[in-house]
Scaffold this motif. Structure first.
Motif, PDB file in Angstrom:
ATOM      1  N   ASP A 172      -2.954 -17.882 -27.521  1.00 41.89           N
ATOM      2  CA  ASP A 172      -4.197 -17.148 -27.232  1.00 41.89           C
ATOM      3  C   ASP A 172      -3.933 -15.742 -26.689  1.00 41.89           C
ATOM      4  OD1 ASP A 172      -3.354 -17.635 -24.628  1.00 41.89           O
ATOM      5  OD2 ASP A 172      -4.964 -19.042 -24.154  1.00 41.89           O
ATOM      6  N   GLY A 173      -2.693 -15.471 -26.288  1.00 36.61           N
ATOM      7  CA  GLY A 173      -2.352 -14.144 -25.782  1.00 36.61           C
ATOM      8  C   GLY A 173      -2.967 -13.801 -24.444  1.00 36.61           C
ATOM      9  N   LYS A 174      -3.542 -14.787 -23.743  1.00 37.14           N
ATOM     10  CA  LYS A 174      -4.236 -14.520 -22.486  1.00 37.14           C
ATOM     11  C   LYS A 174      -3.289 -14.654 -21.300  1.00 37.14           C
ATOM     12  CE  LYS A 174      -8.727 -16.075 -24.259  1.00 37.14           C
ATOM     13  NZ  LYS A 174      -9.838 -17.052 -24.102  1.00 37.14           N
ATOM     14  N   TYR A 175      -2.266 -13.847 -21.298  1.00 37.64           N
ATOM     15  CA  TYR A 175      -1.324 -13.860 -20.183  1.00 37.64           C
ATOM     16  C   TYR A 175      -0.681 -12.490 -20.065  1.00 37.64           C
ATOM     17  CZ  TYR A 175       2.370 -14.384 -23.745  1.00 37.64           C
ATOM     18  OH  TYR A 175       3.210 -14.205 -24.818  1.00 37.64           O
ATOM     19  N   LEU A 176      -0.087 -12.214 -18.921  1.00 36.47           N
ATOM     20  CA  LEU A 176       0.599 -10.956 -18.682  1.00 36.47           C
ATOM     21  C   LEU A 176       2.021 -11.076 -19.227  1.00 36.47           C
ATOM     22  CD1 LEU A 176      -0.573 -10.469 -14.979  1.00 36.47           C
ATOM     23  CD2 LEU A 176      -1.422  -9.230 -16.986  1.00 36.47           C
ATOM     24  N   SER A 177       2.300 -10.386 -20.295  1.00 37.86           N
ATOM     25  CA  SER A 177       3.588 -10.538 -20.965  1.00 37.86           C
ATOM     26  C   SER A 177       4.610  -9.507 -20.472  1.00 37.86           C
ATOM     27  CB  SER A 177       3.420 -10.396 -22.473  1.00 37.86           C
ATOM     28  OG  SER A 177       4.678 -10.492 -23.118  1.00 37.86           O
ATOM     29  N   ALA A 178       5.838  -9.970 -20.316  1.00 39.34           N
ATOM     30  CA  ALA A 178       6.953  -9.092 -19.945  1.00 39.34           C
ATOM     31  C   ALA A 178       7.789  -8.698 -21.155  1.00 39.34           C
ATOM     32  CB  ALA A 178       7.840  -9.800 -18.923  1.00 39.34           C
ATOM     33  N   GLU A 179       7.370  -9.108 -22.325  1.00 38.98           N
ATOM     34  CA  GLU A 179       8.164  -8.872 -23.533  1.00 38.98           C
ATOM     35  C   GLU A 179       8.450  -7.383 -23.746  1.00 38.98           C
ATOM     36  OE1 GLU A 179       8.149  -9.864 -28.332  1.00 38.98           O
ATOM     37  OE2 GLU A 179       6.421 -10.395 -27.086  1.00 38.98           O
ATOM     38  N   GLY A 180       9.723  -7.063 -23.908  1.00 38.43           N
ATOM     39  CA  GLY A 180      10.139  -5.709 -24.212  1.00 38.43           C
ATOM     40  C   GLY A 180       9.987  -4.713 -23.077  1.00 38.43           C
ATOM     41  N   LYS A 181       9.726  -5.172 -21.873  1.00 40.50           N
ATOM     42  CA  LYS A 181       9.444  -4.267 -20.759  1.00 40.50           C
ATOM     43  C   LYS A 181      10.576  -4.254 -19.734  1.00 40.50           C
ATOM     44  CE  LYS A 181       4.451  -4.989 -21.179  1.00 40.50           C
ATOM     45  NZ  LYS A 181       3.241  -5.573 -20.563  1.00 40.50           N
ATOM     46  N   GLU A 240       0.837  -1.201   0.000  1.00 38.34           N
ATOM     47  CA  GLU A 240       0.000   0.000   0.000  1.00 38.34           C
ATOM     48  C   GLU A 240       0.872   1.250   0.000  1.00 38.34           C
ATOM     49  OE1 GLU A 240      -3.069  -0.141  -0.542  1.00 38.34           O
ATOM     50  OE2 GLU A 240      -3.410  -2.283  -0.233  1.00 38.34           O
ATOM     51  N   VAL A 241       1.315   1.622  -1.182  1.00 41.04           N
ATOM     52  CA  VAL A 241       2.084   2.854  -1.332  1.00 41.04           C
ATOM     53  C   VAL A 241       1.434   3.693  -2.431  1.00 41.04           C
ATOM     54  CG1 VAL A 241       4.236   1.779  -0.576  1.00 41.04           C
ATOM     55  CG2 VAL A 241       3.683   1.853  -3.015  1.00 41.04           C
ATOM     56  N   GLU A 242       1.830   4.938  -2.512  1.00 44.68           N
ATOM     57  CA  GLU A 242       1.278   5.847  -3.521  1.00 44.68           C
ATOM     58  C   GLU A 242       1.452   5.270  -4.927  1.00 44.68           C
ATOM     59  OE1 GLU A 242       2.219  10.310  -5.337  1.00 44.68           O
ATOM     60  OE2 GLU A 242       3.014   9.750  -3.355  1.00 44.68           O
ATOM     61  N   GLY A 243       0.397   5.329  -5.713  1.00 40.28           N
ATOM     62  CA  GLY A 243       0.443   4.853  -7.090  1.00 40.28           C
ATOM     63  C   GLY A 243       0.106   3.385  -7.253  1.00 40.28           C
ATOM     64  N   ARG A 244      -0.318   2.736  -6.170  1.00 38.57           N
ATOM     65  CA  ARG A 244      -0.615   1.294  -6.248  1.00 38.57           C
ATOM     66  C   ARG A 244      -1.721   0.975  -7.258  1.00 38.57           C
ATOM     67  NH1 ARG A 244      -1.710  -2.894  -7.440  1.00 38.57           N
ATOM     68  NH2 ARG A 244      -1.885  -4.848  -6.284  1.00 38.57           N
ATOM     69  N   ASN A 245      -2.591   1.937  -7.535  1.00 39.89           N
ATOM     70  CA  ASN A 245      -3.712   1.690  -8.443  1.00 39.89           C
ATOM     71  C   ASN A 245      -3.339   1.818  -9.921  1.00 39.89           C
ATOM     72  OD1 ASN A 245      -3.256   4.454  -8.200  1.00 39.89           O
ATOM     73  ND2 ASN A 245      -5.391   4.998  -8.616  1.00 39.89           N
ATOM     74  N   LEU A 246      -2.092   2.102 -10.223  1.00 41.62           N
ATOM     75  CA  LEU A 246      -1.669   2.245 -11.619  1.00 41.62           C
ATOM     76  C   LEU A 246      -1.753   0.909 -12.360  1.00 41.62           C
ATOM     77  CD1 LEU A 246       1.501   4.470 -11.078  1.00 41.62           C
ATOM     78  CD2 LEU A 246      -0.620   5.191 -12.225  1.00 41.62           C
ATOM     79  N   GLN A 247      -1.999   0.981 -13.650  1.00 47.72           N
ATOM     80  CA  GLN A 247      -2.000  -0.221 -14.474  1.00 47.72           C
ATOM     81  C   GLN A 247      -0.568  -0.740 -14.620  1.00 47.72           C
ATOM     82  OE1 GLN A 247      -4.218   0.254 -18.212  1.00 47.72           O
ATOM     83  NE2 GLN A 247      -5.137   2.107 -17.331  1.00 47.72           N
ATOM     84  N   GLY A 248      -0.454  -2.054 -14.757  1.00 45.87           N
ATOM     85  CA  GLY A 248       0.865  -2.657 -14.929  1.00 45.87           C
ATOM     86  C   GLY A 248       1.483  -3.171 -13.654  1.00 45.87           C
ATOM     87  N   ILE A 249       0.746  -3.054 -12.530  1.00 47.01           N
ATOM     88  CA  ILE A 249       1.221  -3.597 -11.252  1.00 47.01           C
ATOM     89  C   ILE A 249       0.359  -4.814 -10.929  1.00 47.01           C
ATOM     90  CG2 ILE A 249       1.637  -3.129  -8.808  1.00 47.01           C
ATOM     91  CD1 ILE A 249       1.665  -0.131  -9.536  1.00 47.01           C
ATOM     92  N   HIS A 250       0.989  -5.970 -10.763  1.00 52.76           N
ATOM     93  CA  HIS A 250       0.229  -7.216 -10.597  1.00 52.76           C
ATOM     94  C   HIS A 250       0.832  -8.061  -9.476  1.00 52.76           C
ATOM     95  CE1 HIS A 250      -1.798  -6.553 -14.508  1.00 52.76           C
ATOM     96  NE2 HIS A 250      -0.627  -6.119 -14.908  1.00 52.76           N
ATOM     97  N   PHE A 251      -0.005  -8.888  -8.896  1.00 53.09           N
ATOM     98  CA  PHE A 251       0.491  -9.880  -7.949  1.00 53.09           C
ATOM     99  C   PHE A 251       1.255 -10.947  -8.736  1.00 53.09           C
ATOM    100  CE2 PHE A 251      -3.280  -8.395  -5.472  1.00 53.09           C
ATOM    101  CZ  PHE A 251      -2.570  -7.881  -4.399  1.00 53.09           C
ATOM    102  N   ALA A 252       2.341 -11.425  -8.154  1.00 51.71           N
ATOM    103  CA  ALA A 252       3.192 -12.411  -8.822  1.00 51.71           C
ATOM    104  C   ALA A 252       2.410 -13.654  -9.216  1.00 51.71           C
ATOM    105  CB  ALA A 252       4.357 -12.786  -7.903  1.00 51.71           C
ATOM    106  N   MET A 253       1.525 -14.111  -8.341  1.00 50.36           N
ATOM    107  CA  MET A 253       0.809 -15.352  -8.631  1.00 50.36           C
ATOM    108  C   MET A 253      -0.157 -15.192  -9.794  1.00 50.36           C
ATOM    109  SD  MET A 253       1.260 -18.366  -7.688  1.00 50.36           S
ATOM    110  CE  MET A 253       2.241 -18.023  -6.233  1.00 50.36           C
ATOM    111  N   ASP A 254      -0.705 -13.990  -9.988  1.00 53.76           N
ATOM    112  CA  ASP A 254      -1.553 -13.753 -11.162  1.00 53.76           C
ATOM    113  C   ASP A 254      -0.713 -13.829 -12.438  1.00 53.76           C
ATOM    114  OD1 ASP A 254      -3.711 -13.383  -9.476  1.00 53.76           O
ATOM    115  OD2 ASP A 254      -3.559 -11.196  -9.477  1.00 53.76           O
TER     116      ASP A 254
END
Length: 494
Positions: free
Chosen positions: A284-293, A254-268
């Motif tokens: 199917d592309g149904k996953y959180l990709s780290a490509e190029g990030k 719980e820190v400032e900016g926690r609601n920003l997109q691109g922040i996910h729980f590891a297990m998700d």
């Protein structure tokens, strides 16, 4: 003990690993196998100590020492040395229903408590354990053994992770009709969706589950208790219930900016990756990709390491793992004596891969996240941190003091929170009369496993909180014993 000089004659040798760069190009098991002769030499290093501690399974200073399933380690080490693999398999299965799971995914507290480890590298127990069961499957020695008689009693097991599978296997051996309920689409719980494919291939889990099906255990997937099937109906339809769900309530930051997109729980992140991989090989592309990030992993444990290895395989741009603690030494500190779990610096498979592909170990130590910084579209673009010094105050509590002048911004388009779990999800528990403790775990005494509701038992992470796979198997087996005693008035289960 077959060779009194074994620990002198042979050096410790564990399962070799594939080249760290080459293996990041696929999702196959990152390890290789040892030859029989090499395994026999490793077995020879075990001295069958007069007072062995490898199998004790106790908690010392809050950490596990020795094997919680009380594996007969000196016995099967000696049998391997003598080439008696089938006998070794029988001894291995006596205390552990799933040595292939622990052989691949357990951190091996048995090795941390090995007596040889006081002055020499410990016996390669985990590598030997895995090779015994793999040889058993290869030779056709591992076969379905459904019970010859049925009691007529019906038991529901909620959750198909290691605790649930162990409880189901034992209750089935006792002759009860067992049905396992799993909310996901595949059996295995965190074995399937919490541990990446290259560390524990789903084929290994599926192989064992299929064997349990042959033994007449019924599995019902896509069935969430409290949502798809009420607890009341579950109890009405069965003579007993064993709750073996995981500790799936994420610890948040719980820190400032926690609601920003691109922040996910590891297990998700890990769950979506494995599901997409198994469903469609990521087509199917149904996953959180780290490509190029630029990827930031917050948390220094095993789950964080799994996130590193997964991100590397996606093709991330950069990778950093924040650890709030300082870098540990290569040897035990004086306040961490044997047979405690050795709190030392370790370089795990994900660290090796990141270093090989990106050029350096990804870990940053004594780093605390201060806030998340977003772009104009509400997406994470950077993480602001400060270095901290951790001390223990007069009350025994950890106090973290910020170090002025160490503020830093790290570029990030994907942040993964791998800081553990606070307890089981309470949605369905809140609709029952089942008592929980101050940590929201189901209240049930260790060794008894009875909850506050008649005929309902609890084991594994749902009862003890986030823990090791070996504790889950231990509790699943013992809860099955107590459930059998409740149903029949006596039990022959260990």
């Amino acid at each position: 003990m077959g060779k009194p000089t074994g620990f002198i004659d042979y050096q410790r040798q564990t399962r070799p690993e594939r080249d760290p760069v080459e293996r990041t190009k696929d999702w196959n098991d990152y390890t290789l196998r040892l030859e029989d002769e090499e395994l026999q030499q490793q077995g020879a290093r075990c001295m069958d100590c007069g007072v062995p501690t490898c199998h004790t399974g106790t908690m010392i200073n809050g950490m596990t020492s020795g094997c919680p399933v009380h594996h007969l380690i000196p016995e099967w080490n000696d049998l391997v040395y003598q080439g008696q693999w089938k006998a070794a398999l029988e001894r291995e299965h006596k205390m552990n229903n799933f040595p292939e799971f622990t052989g691949m995914a357990c951190p091996a507290p048995c090795e941390g408590a090995c007596v040889l480890g006081i002055s020499e590298p410990p016996v390669a127990i985990r590598s030997i354990e895995l090779e015994i069961i793999e040889k058993g499957f290869k030779e056709g020695w591992v076969k379905a053994a459904p019970p010859s008689n049925r009691t007529g009693k019906k038991v529901a097991v909620v959750g198909s992770g290691p605790a649930g599978l162990a409880a189901a296997a034992q209750l089935n051996k006792a002759g009860h009709h067992v049905t396992v309920f799993e909310k996901s689409d595949r059996v295995g719980g965190l074995l399937t969706y919490g541990i990446p494919e290259m560390k524990l291939p789903y084929a290994i889990v599926e192989r064992r589950v299929n064997l349990l099906r042959e033994e007449e255990i019924e599995f019902k997937t896509n069935t969430e208790i409290g949502k798809d099937y009420s607890m009341e109906a579950l109890q009405a339809d069965h003579d007993a219930v064993v709750l073996c769900g995981g500790a799936a309530k994420h610890r948040d930051l719980e820190v400032e900016g926690r609601n920003l997109q691109g922040i996910h729980f590891a297990m998700d992140f890990l769950h979506s990756n494995t599901k997409s991989l198994l469903d469609s090989n990521h087509q199917d592309g149904k996953y959180l990709s780290a490509e190029g990030k630029d990827v930031i992993v917050i948390g220094g444990g095993d789950t964080g390491t799994d996130c590193l290895a997964t991100s590397i395989r996606h093709g991330c741009k950069s990778l950093t793992q924040f650890d709030i603690y300082p870098k540990k030494g290569d040897e035990r500190e004086p306040d961490n004596p044997w047979p405690q779990w050795p709190v030392i610096h370790r370089v795990e498979y994900g660290h090796k891969e990141a270093a090989a592909v990106l050029g350096e170990d990804p870990r940053a130590y004594t780093v605390m996240t201060k806030r998340f910084i977003g772009d104009d579209n509400g997406h994470i673009k950077a993480v602001e941190t400060i270095n901290v010094e951790t001390k223990i105050d007069e009350n025994g509590k950890k106090v973290r003091n910020e170090i002025p002048g160490t503020e830093k911004e790290w570029p990030a388009q994907l942040v993964l929170l791998a800081i553990g779990f606070s307890g089981p999800e309470t949605n369905f528990l809140e609709k029952t009369n089942i008592e929980t403790d101050e940590r929201s775990n189901v209240k049930a005494e260790y060794g008894k496993y009875k909850t506050s509701v008649e005929g309902v038992f609890a084991a594994g992470d749902m009862r003890r909180g986030q823990s090791l796979i070996v504790w889950a198997i231990n509790e699943g087996r013992e809860a099955a014993r107590e459930c059998d005693r409740y149903l029949m008035g006596h039990t022959s289960l260990p």
